[in-house]
Scaffold this motif. Structure first.
Motif, PDB file in Angstrom:
ATOM      1  N   UNK A   4      78.716  25.881   5.125  1.00  0.00           N
ATOM      2  CA  UNK A   4      79.023  26.462   6.724  1.00  0.00           C
ATOM      3  C   UNK A   4      77.870  26.478   7.436  1.00  0.00           C
ATOM      4  N   UNK A   5      76.570  27.002   6.981  1.00  0.00           N
ATOM      5  CA  UNK A   5      75.491  26.627   7.557  1.00  0.00           C
ATOM      6  C   UNK A   5      74.392  26.682   6.573  1.00  0.00           C
ATOM      7  N   UNK A   6      72.944  26.439   7.245  1.00  0.00           N
ATOM      8  CA  UNK A   6      71.775  26.762   6.273  1.00  0.00           C
ATOM      9  C   UNK A   6      70.853  27.736   6.788  1.00  0.00           C
ATOM     10  N   UNK A   7      70.389  28.756   6.160  1.00  0.00           N
ATOM     11  CA  UNK A   7      69.413  29.790   6.629  1.00  0.00           C
ATOM     12  C   UNK A   7      68.230  29.869   5.804  1.00  0.00           C
ATOM     13  N   UNK A   8      67.248  30.398   6.670  1.00  0.00           N
ATOM     14  CA  UNK A   8      65.788  30.498   6.285  1.00  0.00           C
ATOM     15  C   UNK A   8      65.884  31.550   5.230  1.00  0.00           C
ATOM     16  N   UNK A   9      64.858  31.372   4.346  1.00  0.00           N
ATOM     17  CA  UNK A   9      64.429  32.462   3.458  1.00  0.00           C
ATOM     18  C   UNK A   9      63.024  32.880   3.892  1.00  0.00           C
ATOM     19  N   UNK A  10      62.953  34.284   4.242  1.00  0.00           N
ATOM     20  CA  UNK A  10      61.603  34.703   4.918  1.00  0.00           C
ATOM     21  C   UNK A  10      60.939  35.592   3.831  1.00  0.00           C
ATOM     22  N   UNK A  11      59.639  35.951   4.515  1.00  0.00           N
ATOM     23  CA  UNK A  11      58.843  36.972   3.809  1.00  0.00           C
ATOM     24  C   UNK A  11      58.766  38.387   4.375  1.00  0.00           C
ATOM     25  N   UNK A  12      59.046  39.414   3.496  1.00  0.00           N
ATOM     26  CA  UNK A  12      59.165  40.848   3.895  1.00  0.00           C
ATOM     27  C   UNK A  12      57.965  41.229   3.253  1.00  0.00           C
ATOM     28  N   UNK A  13      56.887  41.966   4.232  1.00  0.00           N
ATOM     29  CA  UNK A  13      55.771  42.359   3.963  1.00  0.00           C
ATOM     30  C   UNK A  13      55.702  44.031   4.233  1.00  0.00           C
ATOM     31  N   UNK A  14      54.642  44.597   3.592  1.00  0.00           N
ATOM     32  CA  UNK A  14      54.466  46.079   3.871  1.00  0.00           C
ATOM     33  C   UNK A  14      53.774  45.858   5.465  1.00  0.00           C
ATOM     34  N   UNK A  15      54.190  46.758   6.170  1.00  0.00           N
ATOM     35  CA  UNK A  15      53.477  46.810   7.622  1.00  0.00           C
ATOM     36  C   UNK A  15      51.994  46.846   7.892  1.00  0.00           C
ATOM     37  N   UNK A  16      51.300  47.466   6.580  1.00  0.00           N
ATOM     38  CA  UNK A  16      49.872  47.247   6.847  1.00  0.00           C
ATOM     39  C   UNK A  16      49.184  46.088   5.869  1.00  0.00           C
ATOM     40  N   UNK A  17      50.049  45.171   5.617  1.00  0.00           N
ATOM     41  CA  UNK A  17      49.640  44.007   4.971  1.00  0.00           C
ATOM     42  C   UNK A  17      48.419  43.045   5.785  1.00  0.00           C
ATOM     43  N   UNK A  18      47.937  42.238   5.245  1.00  0.00           N
ATOM     44  CA  UNK A  18      46.714  41.490   5.721  1.00  0.00           C
ATOM     45  C   UNK A  18      47.378  40.360   6.799  1.00  0.00           C
ATOM     46  N   UNK A  19      48.727  39.988   6.606  1.00  0.00           N
ATOM     47  CA  UNK A  19      49.253  39.089   7.322  1.00  0.00           C
ATOM     48  C   UNK A  19      50.221  39.595   8.392  1.00  0.00           C
ATOM     49  N   UNK A  20      50.146  41.018   8.425  1.00  0.00           N
ATOM     50  CA  UNK A  20      51.347  41.748   9.220  1.00  0.00           C
ATOM     51  C   UNK A  20      51.351  41.150  10.693  1.00  0.00           C
ATOM     52  N   UNK A  21      50.121  40.874  11.149  1.00  0.00           N
ATOM     53  CA  UNK A  21      50.039  40.337  12.611  1.00  0.00           C
ATOM     54  C   UNK A  21      50.031  38.885  12.734  1.00  0.00           C
ATOM     55  N   UNK A  22      50.040  38.241  11.753  1.00  0.00           N
ATOM     56  CA  UNK A  22      50.422  36.657  11.652  1.00  0.00           C
ATOM     57  C   UNK A  22      51.583  36.382  12.285  1.00  0.00           C
ATOM     58  N   UNK A  23      51.648  35.003  12.869  1.00  0.00           N
ATOM     59  CA  UNK A  23      52.841  34.475  13.493  1.00  0.00           C
ATOM     60  C   UNK A  23      53.788  33.965  12.291  1.00  0.00           C
ATOM     61  N   UNK A  24      53.118  33.471  11.450  1.00  0.00           N
ATOM     62  CA  UNK A  24      54.174  33.175  10.154  1.00  0.00           C
ATOM     63  C   UNK A  24      52.993  32.926   8.993  1.00  0.00           C
ATOM     64  N   UNK A  25      53.642  32.615   7.897  1.00  0.00           N
ATOM     65  CA  UNK A  25      52.589  32.547   6.472  1.00  0.00           C
ATOM     66  C   UNK A  25      53.038  31.119   6.033  1.00  0.00           C
ATOM     67  N   UNK A  26      51.939  30.480   5.401  1.00  0.00           N
ATOM     68  CA  UNK A  26      52.281  29.482   4.275  1.00  0.00           C
ATOM     69  C   UNK A  26      52.606  30.160   2.839  1.00  0.00           C
ATOM     70  N   UNK A  27      53.362  29.550   2.370  1.00  0.00           N
ATOM     71  CA  UNK A  27      53.817  30.207   0.839  1.00  0.00           C
ATOM     72  C   UNK A  27      52.731  30.197  -0.025  1.00  0.00           C
ATOM     73  N   UNK A  28      51.640  29.483   0.105  1.00  0.00           N
ATOM     74  CA  UNK A  28      50.539  29.215  -0.827  1.00  0.00           C
ATOM     75  C   UNK A  28      49.670  30.367  -0.581  1.00  0.00           C
TER      76      UNK A  28
END
Length: 295
Positions: A161-185
């Motif tokens: 029917x459709x293809x969806x993205x899998x995303x990362x859910x992080x704690x709000x105080x995470x080091x990448x909290x203000x990043x636009x996106x993250x690399x899985x690595x």
């Protein structure tokens, strides 16, 4: 041999007790005993072994039970099909699905469908990924909503029917909290929160991490996607989850980030039996789903 006898036989086999079966069937115990006796006489075999007040299926009784289930399913389907050909807009749609489809995908589709077909009925059953496939194969259901859509599985056909993205859910105080996106690595040293073993989405996450060059450090497990969200909210780790489960809201104390390099996706769609036709009302819903998610 009568259909009534088969229903009595299945109820006794289920409860292993003639009195309890009679109570469920709302008939006298003697009527159930007599019909079971007539059935055994007609077949020329013992279907049950009597053990005090209880009964147990004989080996040939177990074989007969499996065949009886198939016969009853065929009769029920035939009856339903006739009724739905007469009034397809009032028929019943039976769907089996995993819990990840329960929060948004299926309820949204059903709500929209019922605006157009308010008299249609639904019978829903929640199950794990592989059991959904098995239920469609064995005839318990004609439709299963799944993600990802299985390919090259005998006796079922997959329809994306459709293809969806899998995303990362992080704690709000995470080091990448203000990043636009993250690399899985970049998440290789994180504490991961995953679904339990045997859940297909867990396998998808582990495979994605492997493609990024690492094995996830599994700190906690949650029984469902909502449990993963709660554990991330508590700051116990991070989780990869289907983006569609966050359509309405992001849990408190968390942030969601798109994953790139590699982008993690999964297909969402329907499986149907390869050797059986959908019932009329099911066909209406099937076609509706294609149009609904296309738009």
């Amino acid at each position: 041999m009568e259909i009534r006898q088969l229903h009595y036989f299945m109820e006794v086999a289920k409860r292993e007790h003639i009195t309890e079966a009679a109570e469920t069937l709302h008939v006298a115990q003697s009527a159930v005993s007599r019909q079971i006796g007539n059935l055994e006489t007609e077949l020329g075999v013992d279907l049950f072994v009597r053990q005090g007040r209880r009964v147990r299926l004989t080996p040939i009784g177990r074989v007969f039970l499996e065949s009886t289930k198939q016969v009853i399913q065929m009769l029920d389907s035939a009856t339903q099909e006739v009724q739905e050909y007469l009034q397809p807009e009032r028929g019943t749609i039976r769907i089996t699905y995993p819990i990840s489809m329960a929060a948004y995908t299926l309820p949204t589709a059903i709500s929209s469908f019922r605006q157009e077909y308010p008299n249609a009925n639904f019978q829903l059953k929640q199950n794990i990924y592989y059991d959904v496939i098995e239920e469609v194969i064995n005839g318990e259901f004609n439709m299963g909503l799944l993600a990802p859509v299985p390919v090259e599985v005998d006796k079922v056909e997959g329809h994306v029917l459709f293809t969806e993205n899998v995303i990362a859910l992080l704690p709000k105080d995470h080091a990448f909290a203000k990043a636009k996106d993250v690399r899985l690595e970049q998440l290789r040293d994180e504490s991961f929160i995953l679904l339990p073993e045997g859940m297909h989405f867990r396998e998808l996450v582990i495979q994605a991490c492997a493609e990024a060059g690492f094995e996830p450090n599994i700190a906690f497990e949650g029984d469902d996607v909502d449990a993963l969200k709660g554990l991330v909210s508590a700051g116990l780790g991070i989780a990869l989850i289907p983006e569609i489960t966050l359509v309405d809201t992001t849990p408190r104390f968390t942030v969601k980030k798109k994953i790139k390099q590699p982008q993690v996706t999964r297909t969402v769609g329907i499986i149907t039996p390869a050797d059986r036709q959908l019932l009329p009302t099911e066909k209406i819903f099937y076609n509706f789903l294609y149009d609904f998610f296309r738009h």
